[in-house]
Design a protein around this motif. Structure first.
Motif, mmCIF file in Angstrom:
data_model
loop_
_atom_site.group_PDB
_atom_site.id
_atom_site.type_symbol
_atom_site.label_atom_id
_atom_site.label_comp_id
_atom_site.label_asym_id
_atom_site.label_seq_id
_atom_site.Cartn_x
_atom_site.Cartn_y
_atom_site.Cartn_z
ATOM 1 N N LYS A 1 12.010 5.606 -1.859
ATOM 2 C CA LYS A 1 11.196 5.088 -0.759
ATOM 3 C C LYS A 1 11.902 3.963 0.001
ATOM 4 C CE LYS A 1 6.692 6.192 -2.743
ATOM 5 N NZ LYS A 1 5.392 5.637 -3.146
ATOM 6 N N GLY B 1 2.125 1.659 -3.605
ATOM 7 C CA GLY B 1 0.958 2.466 -3.970
ATOM 8 C C GLY B 1 -0.202 1.661 -4.534
ATOM 9 N N GLU C 1 11.682 6.385 -8.112
ATOM 10 C CA GLU C 1 10.686 6.635 -7.072
ATOM 11 C C GLU C 1 10.748 5.571 -5.977
ATOM 12 O OE1 GLU C 1 5.844 6.605 -6.719
ATOM 13 O OE2 GLU C 1 6.714 7.425 -8.555
ATOM 14 N N ARG D 1 0.826 -1.209 0.000
ATOM 15 C CA ARG D 1 0.000 0.000 0.000
ATOM 16 C C ARG D 1 0.860 1.259 0.000
ATOM 17 N NH1 ARG D 1 -2.710 0.195 5.245
ATOM 18 N NH2 ARG D 1 -0.686 1.039 5.805
ATOM 19 N N ASP D 2 1.773 1.389 0.964
ATOM 20 C CA ASP D 2 2.493 2.640 1.176
ATOM 21 C C ASP D 2 3.706 2.826 0.275
ATOM 22 O OD1 ASP D 2 0.608 3.001 3.170
ATOM 23 O OD2 ASP D 2 1.957 2.350 4.768
ATOM 24 N N ASP E 1 -3.724 -0.744 -4.337
ATOM 25 C CA ASP E 1 -4.979 -0.802 -3.593
ATOM 26 C C ASP E 1 -5.035 -2.172 -2.914
ATOM 27 O OD1 ASP E 1 -7.594 -0.569 -2.667
ATOM 28 O OD2 ASP E 1 -8.491 -0.887 -4.643
#
Length: 133
Positions: free
Chosen positions: A89, A27, A85, A23-24, A29
């Protein structure tokens, strides 16, 4: 024989930790789902819902061992920015000699679309494929 659909799944050692990562960091669902019928004494799993409508389940396993092969491939229109990206993270991309990856972990061969691999928190290998030229 007639099939009515497909279902895919793979195991992790810690569903809440996997849920947070998918999720984090990725990204996606995701949500917790029961793995059995209502009232059954079974753990919850995680359902991942992809933008194209496909879904798959990640479930806990007491005898878990990470897969040493790609269990999931995600498509992206721009692998460079997607890798950057995810690195920002904290995702670490795998480095391979075969197939050879560059410093970012991207395999670049003119015969195939660019691809990179990383591991989820349980150690499963996830692929990231460029889906456009």
């Amino acid at each position: 024989m007639r099939y009515t659909g497909i279902s895919a799944s793979y195991a992790v050692d810690d569903v809440p930790r996997a849920l947070a990562f998918y999720r984090d960091i990725l990204g996606l669902d995701v949500g917790l789902v029961p793995l059995g019928i209502e009232g059954a004494d079974v753990p919850q799993g995680m359902e991942v819902r992809l933008p194209d409508g496909h879904r798959f389940v990640v479930y806990p396993s007491l005898h878990y061992r990470p897969a040493e092969f790609t269990v999931l491939s995600l498509k992206t229109p721009d692998i460079e920015s997607a890798v950057d990206e995810l690195i920002a993270k904290g995702v670490v991309f795998e480095q391979y000699d075969v197939p050879r990856t560059d410093a970012k972990g991207i395999h670049r061969d003119p015969r195939v679309k660019p691809v990179a691999w990383f591991r989820d928190p349980a150690g499963n290998i996830i692929g990231l494929h460029q889906d456009s030229d």
